[in-house]
Scaffold this motif. Structure first.
Motif, PDB file in Angstrom:
ATOM      1  N   PHE A 100       0.969  -1.122   0.567  1.00 21.32           N
ATOM      2  CA  PHE A 100       0.363  -0.427   0.074  1.00 21.32           C
ATOM      3  C   PHE A 100       0.528   1.276   0.036  1.00 21.32           C
ATOM      4  CE2 PHE A 100      -2.878  -3.546   1.030  1.00 21.32           C
ATOM      5  CZ  PHE A 100      -4.891  -2.741   0.639  1.00 21.32           C
ATOM      6  N   PHE A 101       1.994   1.495   1.115  1.00 24.98           N
ATOM      7  CA  PHE A 101       2.963   2.413   0.745  1.00 24.98           C
ATOM      8  C   PHE A 101       3.631   2.651  -0.588  1.00 24.98           C
ATOM      9  CE2 PHE A 101       7.447   3.355   1.324  1.00 24.98           C
ATOM     10  CZ  PHE A 101       7.230   4.626   2.274  1.00 24.98           C
ATOM     11  N   ILE A 102       3.739   1.824  -1.195  1.00 23.00           N
ATOM     12  CA  ILE A 102       4.784   1.844  -2.372  1.00 23.00           C
ATOM     13  C   ILE A 102       3.524   1.900  -3.409  1.00 23.00           C
ATOM     14  CG2 ILE A 102       6.714   0.273  -4.364  1.00 23.00           C
ATOM     15  CD1 ILE A 102       7.301  -0.529  -2.130  1.00 23.00           C
ATOM     16  N   ASN A 103       2.452   1.624  -3.344  1.00 17.90           N
ATOM     17  CA  ASN A 103       0.920   1.955  -4.263  1.00 17.90           C
ATOM     18  C   ASN A 103       1.049   3.082  -4.373  1.00 17.90           C
ATOM     19  OD1 ASN A 103       0.291  -0.128  -6.265  1.00 17.90           O
ATOM     20  ND2 ASN A 103       0.692  -1.291  -4.940  1.00 17.90           N
ATOM     21  N   THR A 104       1.307   4.047  -3.138  1.00 17.15           N
ATOM     22  CA  THR A 104       0.394   4.970  -2.714  1.00 17.15           C
ATOM     23  C   THR A 104       1.401   6.328  -3.100  1.00 17.15           C
ATOM     24  OG1 THR A 104      -1.129   4.702  -0.817  1.00 17.15           O
ATOM     25  CG2 THR A 104      -0.686   7.052  -1.083  1.00 17.15           C
ATOM     26  N   ILE A 105       3.018   5.514  -2.878  1.00 14.95           N
ATOM     27  CA  ILE A 105       3.810   6.384  -4.137  1.00 14.95           C
ATOM     28  C   ILE A 105       3.991   6.736  -5.475  1.00 14.95           C
ATOM     29  CG2 ILE A 105       6.284   7.133  -4.434  1.00 14.95           C
ATOM     30  CD1 ILE A 105       6.703   5.985  -1.126  1.00 14.95           C
ATOM     31  N   LYS A 106       3.490   5.905  -5.867  1.00 15.49           N
ATOM     32  CA  LYS A 106       3.142   5.626  -7.374  1.00 15.49           C
ATOM     33  C   LYS A 106       2.353   6.302  -7.897  1.00 15.49           C
ATOM     34  CE  LYS A 106       3.581   2.930 -11.611  1.00 15.49           C
ATOM     35  NZ  LYS A 106       2.714   1.989 -12.799  1.00 15.49           N
ATOM     36  N   ALA A 107       1.354   6.368  -7.243  1.00 14.13           N
ATOM     37  CA  ALA A 107      -0.232   6.742  -7.700  1.00 14.13           C
ATOM     38  C   ALA A 107      -0.036   8.746  -7.258  1.00 14.13           C
ATOM     39  CB  ALA A 107      -1.438   6.596  -6.956  1.00 14.13           C
ATOM     40  N   ILE A 108       1.098   8.890  -6.533  1.00 15.77           N
ATOM     41  CA  ILE A 108       1.427  10.243  -6.319  1.00 15.77           C
ATOM     42  C   ILE A 108       2.130  11.090  -7.735  1.00 15.77           C
ATOM     43  CG2 ILE A 108       2.152  11.981  -5.346  1.00 15.77           C
ATOM     44  CD1 ILE A 108       0.026  10.798  -3.963  1.00 15.77           C
ATOM     45  N   TYR A 109       3.627   9.906  -7.900  1.00 17.90           N
ATOM     46  CA  TYR A 109       3.623  10.000  -8.605  1.00 17.90           C
ATOM     47  C   TYR A 109       3.479  10.560  -9.784  1.00 17.90           C
ATOM     48  CZ  TYR A 109       7.856   9.868 -12.567  1.00 17.90           C
ATOM     49  OH  TYR A 109       8.700   9.881 -13.651  1.00 17.90           O
ATOM     50  N   LYS A 110       2.377   9.699 -10.753  1.00 20.51           N
ATOM     51  CA  LYS A 110       2.231   9.714 -11.726  1.00 20.51           C
ATOM     52  C   LYS A 110       0.871  10.659 -12.416  1.00 20.51           C
ATOM     53  CE  LYS A 110       0.095   5.558 -13.697  1.00 20.51           C
ATOM     54  NZ  LYS A 110      -0.422   4.273 -13.917  1.00 20.51           N
ATOM     55  N   ASN A 111       0.768  11.301 -10.776  1.00 20.66           N
ATOM     56  CA  ASN A 111      -0.845  12.050 -10.886  1.00 20.66           C
ATOM     57  C   ASN A 111      -0.548  13.601 -10.037  1.00 20.66           C
ATOM     58  OD1 ASN A 111      -2.594  10.547 -11.773  1.00 20.66           O
ATOM     59  ND2 ASN A 111      -2.716   9.018 -10.719  1.00 20.66           N
ATOM     60  N   GLU A 112       1.121  13.735  -9.954  1.00 20.89           N
ATOM     61  CA  GLU A 112       1.986  14.840  -9.097  1.00 20.89           C
ATOM     62  C   GLU A 112       0.706  16.237  -8.980  1.00 20.89           C
ATOM     63  OE1 GLU A 112       4.115  16.778 -10.233  1.00 20.89           O
ATOM     64  OE2 GLU A 112       4.603  16.208 -12.820  1.00 20.89           O
ATOM     65  N   GLU A 113       0.165  16.718 -11.067  1.00 24.05           N
ATOM     66  CA  GLU A 113      -0.016  17.327 -11.345  1.00 24.05           C
ATOM     67  C   GLU A 113      -1.629  17.831 -10.819  1.00 24.05           C
ATOM     68  OE1 GLU A 113       0.528  20.035 -15.015  1.00 24.05           O
ATOM     69  OE2 GLU A 113       1.091  17.434 -15.396  1.00 24.05           O
ATOM     70  N   LEU A 114      -2.319  17.121 -10.361  1.00 19.83           N
ATOM     71  CA  LEU A 114      -3.849  16.537 -10.108  1.00 19.83           C
ATOM     72  C   LEU A 114      -3.724  17.197  -8.691  1.00 19.83           C
ATOM     73  CD1 LEU A 114      -6.030  15.861 -11.814  1.00 19.83           C
ATOM     74  CD2 LEU A 114      -6.033  13.840 -11.233  1.00 19.83           C
ATOM     75  N   MET A 115      -2.837  16.144  -8.018  1.00 21.98           N
ATOM     76  CA  MET A 115      -2.425  16.487  -6.059  1.00 21.98           C
ATOM     77  C   MET A 115      -2.599  18.181  -6.004  1.00 21.98           C
ATOM     78  SD  MET A 115      -3.300  13.809  -4.905  1.00 21.98           S
ATOM     79  CE  MET A 115      -1.920  13.710  -3.154  1.00 21.98           C
ATOM     80  N   ARG A 116      -1.312  18.412  -6.949  1.00 22.02           N
ATOM     81  CA  ARG A 116      -1.324  19.774  -7.106  1.00 22.02           C
ATOM     82  C   ARG A 116      -2.709  21.414  -7.205  1.00 22.02           C
ATOM     83  NH1 ARG A 116      -1.866  24.709  -5.943  1.00 22.02           N
ATOM     84  NH2 ARG A 116      -0.434  26.234  -7.522  1.00 22.02           N
ATOM     85  N   ALA A 117      -3.494  20.337  -8.233  1.00 20.68           N
ATOM     86  CA  ALA A 117      -4.095  21.206  -9.159  1.00 20.68           C
ATOM     87  C   ALA A 117      -5.389  21.284  -7.575  1.00 20.68           C
ATOM     88  CB  ALA A 117      -4.664  20.484 -10.057  1.00 20.68           C
ATOM     89  N   VAL A 118      -5.533  20.122  -7.312  1.00 15.44           N
ATOM     90  CA  VAL A 118      -7.019  20.207  -6.112  1.00 15.44           C
ATOM     91  C   VAL A 118      -6.509  21.254  -4.512  1.00 15.44           C
ATOM     92  CG1 VAL A 118      -5.447  18.313  -4.843  1.00 15.44           C
ATOM     93  CG2 VAL A 118      -8.184  18.317  -4.425  1.00 15.44           C
TER      94      VAL A 118
END
Ligand code: ADP
Ligand code: MG
Length: 728
Positions: A370-388
């Motif tokens: 779960f830890f690594i999947n979360t990191i990968k999710a953030i990596y792939k969607n870093e722009e969206l995380m900034r946008a929100v």
């Protein structure tokens, strides 16, 4: 002096403390104003109780007969507590909460008055939706909106009103609020995380996302706030010279809480406890007159509601204590801003935190998954995380005074960095028994349950792993947590879905053992996602340059940041996870652009007004005093006056220069505003407001702040920084 400022300051001298006694038995009245499981059990028939519980646990529908029963019992419970009205409570796209109160009172067929509240009224209502933003959804579909009961968040009493948490949707099904997408995202994460959790425990049937928010805020004397038009109208100071003493001595943080604030906090917490908000922590924050409140974490939907409710009641209670709460992310220039850290984790139906290391290698492999999947999710969607987290107000906070920067990154701490390094070297393909044993004993078996370096130390990380949860720190203090929780849970859900497909493929096609497959996939994820990991200080050019090399986005302003919310990638993601469709995403984008332009427009107007109508007249006034003084000196000293009056004459000139600076810059700003207003394209308009109008704010402020330093303190009309920040 008789300026508004001086009267406000006078008032603060006569404040009376409202003594409040600390409550000693929180647990006794925790949730006393909530129609929770306990009150439901007491008031509902067994059948109705089970109907509601099934709906909460499994999302099953509640039929009309049961709804009638629930409504009637809810009404009886509420009336027993002195309630007279009810409201559907919802969270429209304004970011706040909305309610419209109706009395229980009705007239029966015989014309006699009675107290009535039926299933119809409980389940669905039609508020006058036209005054809430819809981003064109209603126009396009000519659909009206309705609110629908959300049984997963319990009804509560505020004052004399029964509040029923609801979602707000168009008749065509599109979400018109912040809660509907959240509920869909929570469904998605439940489904996908449960699928993955079953690798480790096949009995798992549900995964809940949890949220523990930390709300930061400023608390300033009411009279002082009311005397500043910028604070009243925009929530932040648009001008004001920094105080000689600010936060540099760090003497406020965790210091003793001032008396008046303490009384306010005690009362606020009592109210929270009654409403079932499990408040636990209170303390001073870094900046003077800045504080924080944090509850124990809860299931994300409930936690979101509780934060929305808190943001509503906090102001009401502060008012009783003659205080004003500033929820704005950056009320004061040069002083720490306010955030709302969103602590997030996942737990299964056995109560196991999936992001917490445990005692066994299997638990730890689950944790790492779960830890690594979360990191990968953030990596792939870093722009969206900034946008929100992008809003006009949060733009001022990100990247300065200890707040995280606009670049998204993940902090994981030294120990876990070492673990990932080891995992990266796992053999490609099948693992030998020796390697498996070694991994079990020396890598995943060695992850300590308590991770010592994962504390709060790196405050500039926007997304930090803090031992058993991730902490999304870029979220702004004014934000409704629903949005960040929707994005985070959606991207992780999608990532877990992909993960499961990849692992299953290795198991099915290559005859890998389950743990072999998991190790293989995780190894690749670590390699791919490295660029998002960053342990250093998030400030300055160095990290920005490094981030650029890594290909991470660095969108400093809202109009640029939020564009990624409607990228093809984002639309596909949200549609695949059934969280939002293209129409809903585009509608939200429009609303956010419009809100951005409006905010900057209002700030521009207020600043223009203060500069022209408060600052300049005061400057002229003081200049006249100086002129009279120079004239007098000339009378007294004759020819010699030029030496004697030199400083005054310089000051007279400087004042004129600043007055002319304010005037010319204000007119230029007004011209830019006019240009921006001419376009109907919301995207263009927001960019014009951002790049052409907003830069004038600092220029105008510069002259005003210089004048503040020159002009007689007695005359200055606006309450000063030192007065707002150090009046208790
Ligand atoms: P501190 O960071 O002050 O040492 P904690 O780490 O216990 O304290 O908690 C900080 C915040 O994190 C609190 O708001 C709490 O509700 C939240 N939190 C703790 N555990 C979890 C979790 N498993 N999921 C979500 N939030 C959590
Ligand atoms: Mg924290």
């Amino acid at each position: 002096m008789s300026t508004f400022r001086s009267r406000a300051l006078q008032e603060t001298l006569h404040r009376k403390l409202i003594p409040m006694e600390e409550s000693k038995n929180r647990s006794a009245y925790f949730g006393s104003h909530v129609f929770n499981e306990e009150s439901m059990q007491q008031y509902l028939t067994k059948e109705a109780f089970e109907g509601v519980m099934n709906s909460i646990r499994h999302g099953s529908n509640i039929d009309r007969k049961i709804a009638d029963q629930v409504a009637n019992s809810m009404k009886n419970w509420a009336i027993s507590k002195g309630v007279t009205h009810y409201t559907h409570w919802f969270q429209p796209l304004t970011g706040g909460t909305a309610e419209k109160h109706d009395a229980f009172f009705e007239l029966g067929e015989d014309g006699k008055a009675l107290e009535r509240f039926g299933g119809n009224e409980l389940v669905q209502q039609e508020p006058d939706a036209s005054s809430f933003p819809s981003g064109g959804i209603r126009n396009t579909f000519e659909a009206r909106g309705y609110t629908a009961w959300d049984p997963t968040s319990p009804a509560f009493i505020y004052g004399t009103t029964l509040c029923i948490p609801t979602i707000f949707v168009a008749y065509t099904g599109e979400a018109l609020d912040n809660k509907t997408p959240l509920l869909r995202a929570l469904n998605a994460i439940d489904k996908q995380a449960t699928g993955v959790a079953k690798y480790f425990d096949k009995n798992v049937s549900k995964v809940n996302a949890s949220l523990g928010w930390e709300q930061e805020y400023f608390l300033i004397d009411k009279a002082l706030v009311l005397s500043r038009p910028d604070l009243v109208l925009t929530g932040r100071t648009l001008l004001g010279q920094t105080s000689a003493k600010g936060q540099q001595l760090d003497d406020h943080y965790f210091g003793s809480i001032p008396q008046r604030v303490m009384s306010f906090m005690i009362e606020l917490e009592k109210e929270c406890i009654k409403l079932g908000i499990p408040v636990k922590t209170r303390h001073n924050e870094v900046a003077p007159n800045q504080f924080e409140l944090a509850p124990i974490h809860e299931e994300a939907n409930l936690a979101v509601d509780h934060n929305a409710l808190l943001m509503d009641i906090i102001g009401k209670i502060a008012s009783k204590h003659q205080l004003k709460v500033l929820l704005h992310e950056k009320p004061f220039k040069g002083i720490n801003g306010s955030g709302k850290h969103n602590n997030w984790s996942l737990s299964n139906d056995a109560g196991i935190n999936l992001l917490s290391p445990g005692k066994t290698p299997m638990r730890n492999l689950q944790f790492l998954t779960f830890f690594i999947n979360t990191i990968k999710a953030i990596y792939k969607n870093e722009e969206l995380m900034r946008a929100v987290v992008a809003t006009a107000s949060n733009d001022h906070r990100l990247g300065s005074n200890e707040a995280p920067p606009a670049v998204m990154s993940v902090f994981i701490g030294e120990q876990l960095t070492a673990v990932l390094k080891d995992l990266e070297n796992v053999t490609d393909g099948k693992l030998s028994p020796e390697e498996k044993t070694d991994l079990k004993l020396n890598v995943i078996g060695k992850i300590p349950e308590i991770l010592l370096d994962n504390t709060d130390r790196n405050r500039t990380s926007p997304f930090a792993f803090t031992g058993n949860k991730f902490e999304f720190r870029a979220v702004g203090s004014m934000a409704n947590c629903a949005n960040s929780m929707t994005v985070l849970n959606t991207i992780v859900a999608k990532q877990l879905k992909d993960f499961r497909q990849e692992v299953d493929r290795l198991i099915d096609n290559k005859a890998f053992k389950k743990d072999e497959a998991i190790f293989n996939v995780l190894r690749e994820y670590i390699k791919e996602s490295k660029d998002i990991l960053f342990e250093g200080n998030g400030y300055g050019k160095e990290w920005e340059a490094e981030a650029k090399k890594r290909g991470l986005s660095n969108n400093k302003t809202t109009p640029k940041a939020i564009k990624s919310k409607v990228s093809r990638k984002a639309i596909d993601l949200f549609e695949e996870m059934e969280v939002m469709n293209e129409t809903e995403l585009k509608a939200r984008y429009e609303i956010e652009l419009e809100a951005y332009s409006l905010r900057i427009q209002i700030e521009g107007r207020v600043l223009g007004d203060i500069a022209m109508n408060h600052v300049i007249p005061t400057a002229v006034n003081y200049q006249n005093t100086l002129i009279r003084n120079v004239r007098g000196l000339k009378e007294v000293f004759g020819k010699e006056f030029e030496t004697v009056a030199k400083e005054q004459m310089d000051l007279i000139k400087k004042i004129s220069e600043h007055i002319s600076g304010i005037t010319s810059k204000t007119s230029a700003m007004v011209e830019e505003r006019k240009k921006a207003n001419k376009t109907d394209d919301e995207e263009k308009k927001a960019l014009l407001y951002c790049d052409q109008v907003k830069p004038y704010f600092e220029l105008i402020r510069y002259h005003c702040d210089k004048l503040e330093l020159m002009i007689d303190d007695e005359l200055w009309p606006l309450v000063k920084y030192r007065e707002m920040l150090f009046t208790r």
